[in-house]
Write an enzyme that holds these catalytic residues in place. Structure first.
Site, PDB file in Angstrom:
ATOM      1  N   ARG A   1       0.875  -1.046   0.051  1.00 61.46           N
ATOM      2  CA  ARG A   1      -0.201   0.011  -0.055  1.00 61.46           C
ATOM      3  C   ARG A   1       1.028   1.191   0.003  1.00 61.46           C
ATOM      4  O   ARG A   1       0.709   2.260   0.541  1.00 61.46           O
ATOM      5  CB  ARG A   1      -1.000   0.068   1.153  1.00 61.46           C
ATOM      6  CG  ARG A   1      -1.955  -0.956   1.414  1.00 61.46           C
ATOM      7  CD  ARG A   1      -2.896  -0.968  -0.063  1.00 61.46           C
ATOM      8  NE  ARG A   1      -3.974  -2.208   0.136  1.00 61.46           N
ATOM      9  CZ  ARG A   1      -3.468  -3.188  -0.399  1.00 61.46           C
ATOM     10  NH1 ARG A   1      -2.450  -3.664  -0.933  1.00 61.46           N
ATOM     11  NH2 ARG A   1      -4.588  -4.183  -0.127  1.00 61.46           N
TER      12      ARG A   1
ATOM     13  N   SER B   1     -11.022  -0.403   2.780  1.00 68.44           N
ATOM     14  CA  SER B   1     -10.375  -0.440   4.151  1.00 68.44           C
ATOM     15  C   SER B   1      -9.986   0.833   4.446  1.00 68.44           C
ATOM     16  O   SER B   1      -9.315   1.675   3.564  1.00 68.44           O
ATOM     17  CB  SER B   1      -9.192  -1.419   3.835  1.00 68.44           C
ATOM     18  OG  SER B   1      -9.744  -2.627   3.475  1.00 68.44           O
TER      19      SER B   1
ATOM     20  N   GLU C   1      -5.455   4.358   5.723  1.00 72.67           N
ATOM     21  CA  GLU C   1      -5.210   4.223   4.039  1.00 72.67           C
ATOM     22  C   GLU C   1      -5.411   5.445   3.268  1.00 72.67           C
ATOM     23  O   GLU C   1      -4.728   5.740   2.306  1.00 72.67           O
ATOM     24  CB  GLU C   1      -5.927   3.020   3.613  1.00 72.67           C
ATOM     25  CG  GLU C   1      -5.251   2.070   2.332  1.00 72.67           C
ATOM     26  CD  GLU C   1      -6.036   0.963   1.841  1.00 72.67           C
ATOM     27  OE1 GLU C   1      -5.774   0.039   2.350  1.00 72.67           O
ATOM     28  OE2 GLU C   1      -6.872   0.963   0.869  1.00 72.67           O
TER      29      GLU C   1
HETATM   30  C1  LIG Z   1     -15.537  -0.378  -2.032  1.00 72.30           C
HETATM   31  C2  LIG Z   1     -14.132  -0.074  -2.074  1.00 72.30           C
HETATM   32  C3  LIG Z   1     -13.401  -1.076  -2.126  1.00 72.30           C
HETATM   33  C4  LIG Z   1     -11.749  -0.847  -2.265  1.00 72.30           C
HETATM   34  N1  LIG Z   1     -11.250  -2.013  -2.197  1.00 72.30           N
HETATM   35  C5  LIG Z   1      -9.869  -1.766  -2.304  1.00 72.30           C
HETATM   36  C6  LIG Z   1      -8.911  -3.046  -2.676  1.00 72.30           C
HETATM   37  O1  LIG Z   1      -9.338  -3.965  -2.500  1.00 72.30           O
HETATM   38  N2  LIG Z   1      -7.611  -2.612  -2.644  1.00 72.30           N
HETATM   39  C7  LIG Z   1      -7.104  -1.428  -2.641  1.00 72.30           C
HETATM   40  O2  LIG Z   1      -5.789  -1.403  -2.646  1.00 72.30           O
HETATM   41  N3  LIG Z   1      -7.949  -0.159  -2.401  1.00 72.30           N
HETATM   42  C8  LIG Z   1      -9.305  -0.563  -2.530  1.00 72.30           C
HETATM   43  N4  LIG Z   1     -10.023   0.707  -2.287  1.00 72.30           N
HETATM   44  C9  LIG Z   1      -9.421   1.875  -2.396  1.00 72.30           C
HETATM   45  C10 LIG Z   1      -9.501   2.768  -3.694  1.00 72.30           C
HETATM   46  O3  LIG Z   1     -10.473   2.214  -4.581  1.00 72.30           O
HETATM   47  C11 LIG Z   1      -8.188   2.813  -4.468  1.00 72.30           C
HETATM   48  O4  LIG Z   1      -6.933   3.160  -3.567  1.00 72.30           O
HETATM   49  C12 LIG Z   1      -8.252   3.528  -5.846  1.00 72.30           C
HETATM   50  O5  LIG Z   1      -6.983   3.080  -6.517  1.00 72.30           O
HETATM   51  C13 LIG Z   1      -8.201   4.796  -5.633  1.00 72.30           C
HETATM   52  O6  LIG Z   1      -8.758   5.459  -6.987  1.00 72.30           O
HETATM   53  P1  LIG Z   1      -9.225   6.728  -7.143  1.00 72.30           P
HETATM   54  O7  LIG Z   1      -9.238   7.238  -8.764  1.00 72.30           O
HETATM   55  O8  LIG Z   1     -10.614   6.877  -6.558  1.00 72.30           O
HETATM   56  O9  LIG Z   1      -8.286   7.877  -6.379  1.00 72.30           O
HETATM   57  P2  LIG Z   1      -8.776   9.078  -5.345  1.00 72.30           P
HETATM   58  O10 LIG Z   1      -9.650   8.653  -4.189  1.00 72.30           O
HETATM   59  O11 LIG Z   1      -9.412  10.212  -6.351  1.00 72.30           O
HETATM   60  O12 LIG Z   1      -7.221   9.419  -5.034  1.00 72.30           O
HETATM   61  C14 LIG Z   1      -6.526   8.521  -4.124  1.00 72.30           C
HETATM   62  C15 LIG Z   1      -5.185   9.322  -3.826  1.00 72.30           C
HETATM   63  O13 LIG Z   1      -4.409   9.258  -5.238  1.00 72.30           O
HETATM   64  C16 LIG Z   1      -4.175  10.454  -5.440  1.00 72.30           C
HETATM   65  N5  LIG Z   1      -4.014  10.465  -7.171  1.00 72.30           N
HETATM   66  C17 LIG Z   1      -5.237  10.073  -7.585  1.00 72.30           C
HETATM   67  N6  LIG Z   1      -5.280  10.115  -9.000  1.00 72.30           N
HETATM   68  C18 LIG Z   1      -3.958  10.821  -9.214  1.00 72.30           C
HETATM   69  C19 LIG Z   1      -3.150  10.718 -10.292  1.00 72.30           C
HETATM   70  N7  LIG Z   1      -3.687  10.580 -11.545  1.00 72.30           N
HETATM   71  N8  LIG Z   1      -1.947  11.353 -10.241  1.00 72.30           N
HETATM   72  C20 LIG Z   1      -1.365  11.512  -9.003  1.00 72.30           C
HETATM   73  N9  LIG Z   1      -2.291  11.279  -7.723  1.00 72.30           N
HETATM   74  C21 LIG Z   1      -3.452  10.982  -7.961  1.00 72.30           C
HETATM   75  C22 LIG Z   1      -4.930  11.478  -4.900  1.00 72.30           C
HETATM   76  O14 LIG Z   1      -4.550  12.738  -4.558  1.00 72.30           O
HETATM   77  C23 LIG Z   1      -5.162  10.759  -3.558  1.00 72.30           C
HETATM   78  O15 LIG Z   1      -3.968  11.083  -2.649  1.00 72.30           O
HETATM   79  C24 LIG Z   1     -11.444   0.330  -2.304  1.00 72.30           C
HETATM   80  C25 LIG Z   1     -12.207   1.683  -2.199  1.00 72.30           C
HETATM   81  C26 LIG Z   1     -13.482   1.304  -1.977  1.00 72.30           C
HETATM   82  C27 LIG Z   1     -14.388   2.645  -1.861  1.00 72.30           C
END
Ligand SMILES: Cc1cc2nc3c(=O)[nH]c(=O)nc-3n(C[C@H](O)[C@H](O)[C@H](O)COP(=O)(O)OP(=O)(O)OC[C@H]3O[C@@H](n4cnc5c(N)ncnc54)[C@H](O)[C@@H]3O)c2cc1C
Length: 359
Positions: free
Chosen positions: A186, A259, A355
């Site tokens: 992570r 998580s 996280e």
């Molecule tokens: C129901 C649910 C289940 C999940 N299951 C998992 C799982 O099994 N495993 C897991 O690892 N995660 C899980 N997650 C967490 C999440 O889905 C991941 O971390 C995902 O990769 C976040 O993507 P996002 O585009 O929504 O990022 P955001 O929430 O928009 O951003 C997350 C972080 O990344 C940064 N960021 C986003 N895009 C960029 C970019 N292009 N360049 C630089 N920085 C950027 C943001 O500034 C922030 O710090 C889960 C979340 C939910 C709601």
């Protein structure tokens, strides 16, 4: 990029490849669905718009937050600066057969704004393997390297060939190979040097043949329940999506960010002491004598599974998932998270690390 914007440091206006919203509600922009406002929200559709937008924000001393799908962010307050929401699209097979790779593999490029789960299914439809265990993780492709997303025994970093990013310290596009990304549990370079890199695209090296990883958390049982005897990668993705749908609250109806805490990594001494006191505590030995503990087990052992403070609560299905039952704001969810951290620390001497990005 429109000419006006390329030379301007005046207030942002919508231009080619991006749309500006002032004093924007962020309620629908994160899966926690908490109320918060951004002084300026810019949806970016074209890669070319990014450098000028970042330069203008820097010149105007506006703090920038990069947002993908908002599935790993908790707003506890309004954002006084600019939120850049990446909506850039594009999927390409750059090389059908990459020389020198064991077996046969393709090199695939995905723009940061692509929806991760759609991309996973696109790769499977093209006969490529590797990402099937990461199906149904919400969010964008560009965010996946940030915390090296992982699920069902697979981490995305295994398949990342390179990350393309706009480096805000040098104002240039850089290519970072897998080693430079320094992926860990992570964690990655991007998480450690938070805010420096805006990821624009990710290259994945995906094999056509690869042993499926089925020995994790009910995957085999789900395949059996589906009546699948000889699974392929698509069946595995389907099985994992079914398990996830049952186990995790759907962010469309129930605010959450998956998580909320990482599994803590503790010293050998602490691990041995805890193992002595709690025979049933899950513990995974790591290199250097360290050990990984189950954050969910620690929270549940403190009696906090299903615990609620108003509309902020711990899921009664999954102790790691914090839930917005409707009216919770980010500060209330964060207060609940702090309570969990303090309770686990007092009982076990273990510090839980969030996280998601907490603002
Ligand atoms: C129901 C649910 C289940 C999940 N299951 C998992 C799982 O099994 N495993 C897991 O690892 N995660 C899980 N997650 C967490 C999440 O889905 C991941 O971390 C995902 O990769 C976040 O993507 P996002 O585009 O929504 O990022 P955001 O929430 O928009 O951003 C997350 C972080 O990344 C940064 N960021 C986003 N895009 C960029 C970019 N292009 N360049 C630089 N920085 C950027 C943001 O500034 C922030 O710090 C889960 C979340 C939910 C709601």
């Amino acid at each position: 990029m429109n000419d006006h914007h390329a030379t301007s440091t005046l207030p942002f206006v919508t231009g080619y490849g991006y749309t500006v919203h002032e004093n924007a509600s962020m309620l629908d922009r994160t899966t926690f669905r908490v109320p918060a406002r951004a002084a300026m929200l810019i949806d970016v559709h074209e890669f070319d718009a990014i450098p000028c937008l970042l330069d203008d924000a820097a010149k105007q001393h506006r703090e920038v937050l990069i947002l993908g799908g908002g599935s790993n962010v908790l707003f506890t307050r309004d954002w006084p600066g600019v939120v850049l929401a990446l909506r850039t699209r594009g999927l390409d097979i750059i090389e059908q057969h990459v020389p020198g790779t064991p077996g046969d593999a393709a090199l695939v490029r995905a723009a940061a704004g692509e929806v991760w789960d759609d991309f996973v299914h696109w790769t499977l439809a093209h006969g490529l393997r590797g990402l099937e265990n990461l199906a149904l993780i919400p969010g964008s492709v560009g965010a996946t390297p940030i915390q090296n997303i992982g699920a069902y025994g697979v981490e995305v970093g295994e398949f990342v060939d390179a990350v393309y990013a706009y480096d805000r310290t040098t104002s240039s596009i850089v290519r970072l190979d897998r080693a430079a990304c320094a992926f860990a549990y992570r964690d990655s370079l991007f998480k450690r040097d938070s805010g420096r890199y805006l990821i624009t695209a990710v290259d994945f090296l995906l094999p056509r043949e690869r042993a499926l990883r089925l020995d994790y958390d009910g995957v085999r049982e789900e395949l059996a329940a589906m009546g699948v005897d000889s699974p392929d990668a698509r069946a595995v993705a389907h099985a994992i999506s079914r398990v996830r749908t049952r186990k995790l609250p759907d962010p469309v109806t129930t605010g959450n960010a998956g998580s909320f805490f990482k599994n803590p990594i503790v010293s050998a001494d602490l691990a041995t002491a805890l193992e002595g006191e709690h025979a049933r505590m899950p513990l995974w030995p790591l290199a250097d004598g360290l050990a990984k503990l189950s954050a969910a087990w620690l929270i549940e052992a403190c009696g906090l599974k299903g615990f609620r403070q108003g509309d902020a609560g711990v899921s009664d299905q999954h102790a790691l998932v914090l839930i917005n039952y409707g009216g919770a704001n980010g500060a209330q969810l964060w207060a609940l998270a702090r309570h969990i951290q303090q309770t686990v620390l007092a009982r076990f001497g273990v510090a839980l690390e969030p996280e998601p990005l907490v603002i």
